[in-house]
Design a protein around this motif. Sequence first.
Motif, mmCIF file in Angstrom:
data_model
loop_
_atom_site.group_PDB
_atom_site.id
_atom_site.type_symbol
_atom_site.label_atom_id
_atom_site.label_comp_id
_atom_site.label_asym_id
_atom_site.label_seq_id
_atom_site.Cartn_x
_atom_site.Cartn_y
_atom_site.Cartn_z
ATOM 1 N N LEU A 126 2.201 15.416 6.166
ATOM 2 C CA LEU A 126 1.963 14.092 6.780
ATOM 3 C C LEU A 126 2.210 12.982 5.782
ATOM 4 C CD1 LEU A 126 -0.999 14.605 8.694
ATOM 5 C CD2 LEU A 126 1.175 15.175 9.497
ATOM 6 N N TRP A 127 2.898 11.926 6.226
ATOM 7 C CA TRP A 127 2.847 10.575 5.380
ATOM 8 C C TRP A 127 1.953 9.525 5.794
ATOM 9 C CZ3 TRP A 127 5.758 10.230 1.177
ATOM 10 C CH2 TRP A 127 6.773 11.195 0.611
ATOM 11 N N TYR A 128 1.592 8.735 5.052
ATOM 12 C CA TYR A 128 0.618 7.673 5.159
ATOM 13 C C TYR A 128 1.082 6.495 4.545
ATOM 14 C CZ TYR A 128 -2.519 10.991 7.576
ATOM 15 O OH TYR A 128 -3.079 11.906 8.383
ATOM 16 N N HIS A 129 1.060 5.365 5.048
ATOM 17 C CA HIS A 129 1.155 4.016 4.402
ATOM 18 C C HIS A 129 -0.390 3.280 4.548
ATOM 19 C CE1 HIS A 129 2.114 -0.595 4.592
ATOM 20 N NE2 HIS A 129 2.027 -0.178 3.362
ATOM 21 N N HIS A 130 -1.073 3.369 3.300
ATOM 22 C CA HIS A 130 -2.629 3.082 3.370
ATOM 23 C C HIS A 130 -3.181 4.333 4.082
ATOM 24 C CE1 HIS A 130 -1.981 -0.518 1.022
ATOM 25 N NE2 HIS A 130 -1.297 -1.083 1.871
ATOM 26 N N ASN A 131 -3.862 3.735 5.214
ATOM 27 C CA ASN A 131 -4.513 4.685 6.175
ATOM 28 C C ASN A 131 -3.951 5.081 7.432
ATOM 29 O OD1 ASN A 131 -6.655 5.165 4.358
ATOM 30 N ND2 ASN A 131 -7.765 3.362 5.281
ATOM 31 N N THR A 132 -2.496 4.399 7.538
ATOM 32 C CA THR A 132 -1.835 4.538 8.847
ATOM 33 C C THR A 132 -0.701 5.631 8.687
ATOM 34 O OG1 THR A 132 -2.015 2.026 9.213
ATOM 35 C CG2 THR A 132 -0.342 3.341 10.499
ATOM 36 N N ARG A 133 -0.642 6.499 9.620
ATOM 37 C CA ARG A 133 0.218 7.673 9.685
ATOM 38 C C ARG A 133 1.348 7.217 9.929
ATOM 39 N NH1 ARG A 133 -0.223 13.460 13.140
ATOM 40 N NH2 ARG A 133 1.851 14.296 12.491
#
Length: 297
Positions: A194-201
């Motif tokens: 999985l990839w996240y930007h901060h806590n957003t997937r």
Amino acid sequence: MAASRISFVICLVLACPGLALHRRGAGRWWVTSPRPYFTSTTPTNLTVLSGQTAYLPCRVHMLGERSVTWMRGRDLHILTVGDLTYSADERFQVLHTPETDDWTLQVLFTKPWDTGTYKCQVNSHPKIFKDVHLSVMDKQQLDHHMYRVPASDPEQGEYGTMILGTPSRYLQMGSSLLLECVVTYTTHPPPALLWYHHNTRLDYDSPRGGIAIMVEKTTEQTTSRLLMSSVRLSDSGNYTCAPIKAPASTVSVHVTTDERQAAVQVGGYSAAHSHTLGPPTPPILLLAIMWPALSLT
């Protein structure tokens, strides 16, 4: 007669929007050829694995009859001039088609010693140039030093996760972000990555849009590439590659409106700066500004 001359200048400028207007002395105006300039949307920092092909972009508008030269920064060795290759190293070649403004330097079978700054120069007066920094990571050394963390269950084997490149990335607003995450394992691949930007997937259908994720699997590793188009200031922050049942890896991304700042490479690499000239002021706007000063006598 003076009114006719002014009418002629107006028609000439409107017909050729790339022309520039200049003034010399009292009431004397003349028209010159377009001034070339670099686009500000192409990336100035590239990272590849050794053996891969590198493409160093250079887009020049209003080039006219001038030529584009690629040089190696550390010794100013000329690699290409126009469409011709001047280097004895046949791995270097310029890619250009007449219908585009792109003069891309192609480097085949990259080596770690290809790392450095490359200069795209236009033989205008004065000369203008743009620096592009290439980082070539040694794949053998990377595989040897891959950071591995034992799994909580020894039967599950060992995993190692790494986002290739430097821990901090600087991009200019409007360019594309490419992150490549490699997960190695001794037994089984992770169930998902999985990839996240901060806590957003992040995923294909994320509200932001413009996101693509590509995954490749072999018997020894899984590679996931995250591509985000047209980055904006809100895309700055931490990006995490998070395999299920394996350690995560995080990098910091900084999106800036300053092309020179975006050219700075951190993490042990030297800085690369761009010395560019911006697009000329539109002639119609120049004409509107100078119109009250034009004399009809």
